[in-house]
Design a protein around this motif. Sequence first.
Motif, PDB file in Angstrom:
ATOM      1  N   VAL A  99       0.954  -1.103   0.018  1.00 14.36           N
ATOM      2  CA  VAL A  99       0.061   0.103   0.004  1.00 14.36           C
ATOM      3  C   VAL A  99       0.757   1.330   0.038  1.00 14.36           C
ATOM      4  O   VAL A  99       0.678   2.330  -0.578  1.00 14.36           O
ATOM      5  N   LEU A 100       1.975   1.514   0.684  1.00 15.80           N
ATOM      6  CA  LEU A 100       2.867   2.441   0.635  1.00 15.80           C
ATOM      7  C   LEU A 100       3.485   2.957  -0.420  1.00 15.80           C
ATOM      8  O   LEU A 100       3.648   3.597  -0.753  1.00 15.80           O
ATOM      9  N   PHE A 101       3.766   1.603  -1.109  1.00 13.13           N
ATOM     10  CA  PHE A 101       4.469   1.525  -2.577  1.00 13.13           C
ATOM     11  C   PHE A 101       3.496   2.300  -3.331  1.00 13.13           C
ATOM     12  O   PHE A 101       3.601   3.317  -4.233  1.00 13.13           O
ATOM     13  N   GLY A 102       2.113   1.736  -3.268  1.00 11.86           N
ATOM     14  CA  GLY A 102       1.256   2.388  -4.316  1.00 11.86           C
ATOM     15  C   GLY A 102       0.849   3.911  -3.960  1.00 11.86           C
ATOM     16  O   GLY A 102       0.634   4.782  -4.903  1.00 11.86           O
ATOM     17  N   THR A 103       0.933   4.245  -2.750  1.00 10.93           N
ATOM     18  CA  THR A 103       0.640   5.704  -2.567  1.00 10.93           C
ATOM     19  C   THR A 103       1.683   6.400  -3.268  1.00 10.93           C
ATOM     20  O   THR A 103       1.531   7.781  -3.747  1.00 10.93           O
ATOM     21  N   ALA A 104       3.088   6.124  -3.170  1.00 12.84           N
ATOM     22  CA  ALA A 104       4.131   7.036  -3.704  1.00 12.84           C
ATOM     23  C   ALA A 104       4.083   6.875  -5.358  1.00 12.84           C
ATOM     24  O   ALA A 104       4.461   7.889  -5.956  1.00 12.84           O
ATOM     25  N   ALA A 105       3.708   5.638  -5.681  1.00  9.73           N
ATOM     26  CA  ALA A 105       3.877   5.387  -7.156  1.00  9.73           C
ATOM     27  C   ALA A 105       2.747   5.989  -7.860  1.00  9.73           C
ATOM     28  O   ALA A 105       2.682   6.618  -8.874  1.00  9.73           O
ATOM     29  N   TRP A 106       1.435   5.841  -7.576  1.00  5.95           N
ATOM     30  CA  TRP A 106       0.321   6.226  -8.253  1.00  5.95           C
ATOM     31  C   TRP A 106      -0.720   7.251  -7.672  1.00  5.95           C
ATOM     32  O   TRP A 106      -1.502   7.670  -8.140  1.00  5.95           O
ATOM     33  N   GLY A 107      -0.475   7.423  -6.237  1.00  5.90           N
ATOM     34  CA  GLY A 107      -1.034   8.578  -5.650  1.00  5.90           C
ATOM     35  C   GLY A 107      -0.958   9.941  -6.069  1.00  5.90           C
ATOM     36  O   GLY A 107      -0.140  10.289  -6.730  1.00  5.90           O
ATOM     37  N   THR A 108      -1.905  10.547  -5.857  1.00  6.73           N
ATOM     38  CA  THR A 108      -1.798  12.293  -5.916  1.00  6.73           C
ATOM     39  C   THR A 108      -0.720  12.965  -5.154  1.00  6.73           C
ATOM     40  O   THR A 108      -0.297  12.019  -4.277  1.00  6.73           O
ATOM     41  N   ARG A 109      -0.380  14.218  -5.302  1.00  8.72           N
ATOM     42  CA  ARG A 109       0.672  14.796  -4.701  1.00  8.72           C
ATOM     43  C   ARG A 109       0.310  14.789  -3.164  1.00  8.72           C
ATOM     44  O   ARG A 109       1.192  14.354  -2.276  1.00  8.72           O
TER      45      ARG A 109
END
Length: 402
Positions: A99-109
């Motif tokens: 999940v942490l990887f996903g927030t940095a890779a694909w999340g908004t700023r």
Amino acid sequence: MFRPVSRAWLVADILGAVIGFLITTPLIFVAGASWLSAWIAVPEAASATYIVVSLVIWGAAALARLSPQLAIGIAWVGAVLQMAAGLSPAAFDLGILVVLFGTAAWGTRRVLWVGGISAIGGGIVGGIYFTIIWSGELLADAASTMRAALIGSLMAAVFVLVMVMSWGIGLLWRVVLNGRATQVARARAELVAAEEQERVRIARDMHDVVAHSLAVVIAQADGARYAAAVKPEVATEALTTIAETARGALSDVRLLLTQLRHRQGDGPQPTLADLEALFAQVRQAGVEPRITIDPVPPGEPPAAIQLAVYRILQEALTNAIRHGDGAVDVTLAWLPDRVDIEVGNTIAVSAGAAGGHGVVGMRERAQLVGGSLQAGPEGARYVVRASLPIGSPPRSGDAGAH
């Protein structure tokens, strides 16, 4: 809330989460059996709680690409539920790293920074919780308390390091994705620019070919109409010239259309050898060009210069046919570093009629090879002057080779 994700990636994320759940959940009862017996009074209830928390965390991992903000929220719910139930850290907590990887890779700023704060804060909270659950009633004196504090600090540092690394890898992947997107956008922009330049070039060629050919055809048709009643043989000759000019124009137009369909085939372009045919067409149209070439080309000029010279002369002579009084002076000076062109004719109609797209096209032709062009009326004459660079003069050894 949901990002556009292809069906293949969505299926891959769901399958990955299912596999993660099936692998990590049984480890609770194998490697962590002593945890259950030591800390949970009712193993059956503990087992059910572990399974529920594992489902929540891996469900969040399945949404990490589709909706990073929803995934981080669900992951926090799972972590709070785990701590509220007093469950020990388990293998299924690896889903939080996804999940942490996903927030940095694909999340908004905003989601990106929420993930970073969650990595640091979650690591600290996890370290403190791990210390509390393992120390429990062992805090009997100051020494044991100090030992627990050191263990808690060490575990918090480890948890923060692992979580921040996972978030950082996602951030690195985000940079890679942005770089790819930038490269794709740059390549697309370069392709559009190249296609636009190609369209402009073909439009310019089309104008040069069609305008010149139509000017010759019109002049010949007008002459044939007046000569038909007096000298039929002159009319026949004019019609022959019209047919030849039209066939040549049709061939050129077909070549240009082929270039539109197949960008890789530019086809042959006019050279200095074609100037005589151009002058012959002008003579057949009733305009006698007085040609002066001094000095002559010292060798074989570059193909781009030859094409520019041909097209500029073609357009200037077309203007002379349309707007002149029957005579035109053409001067070519092939100097060591440049070629100077001058075409002048007496204006038979208003000077403004000699302008328009033709002058713009000639000026573009000159600018494409690094030269310049001026065109306009000078008294009773309309004069076109151009200067095109052809490179530095050849060395003495090279000159002798010609």
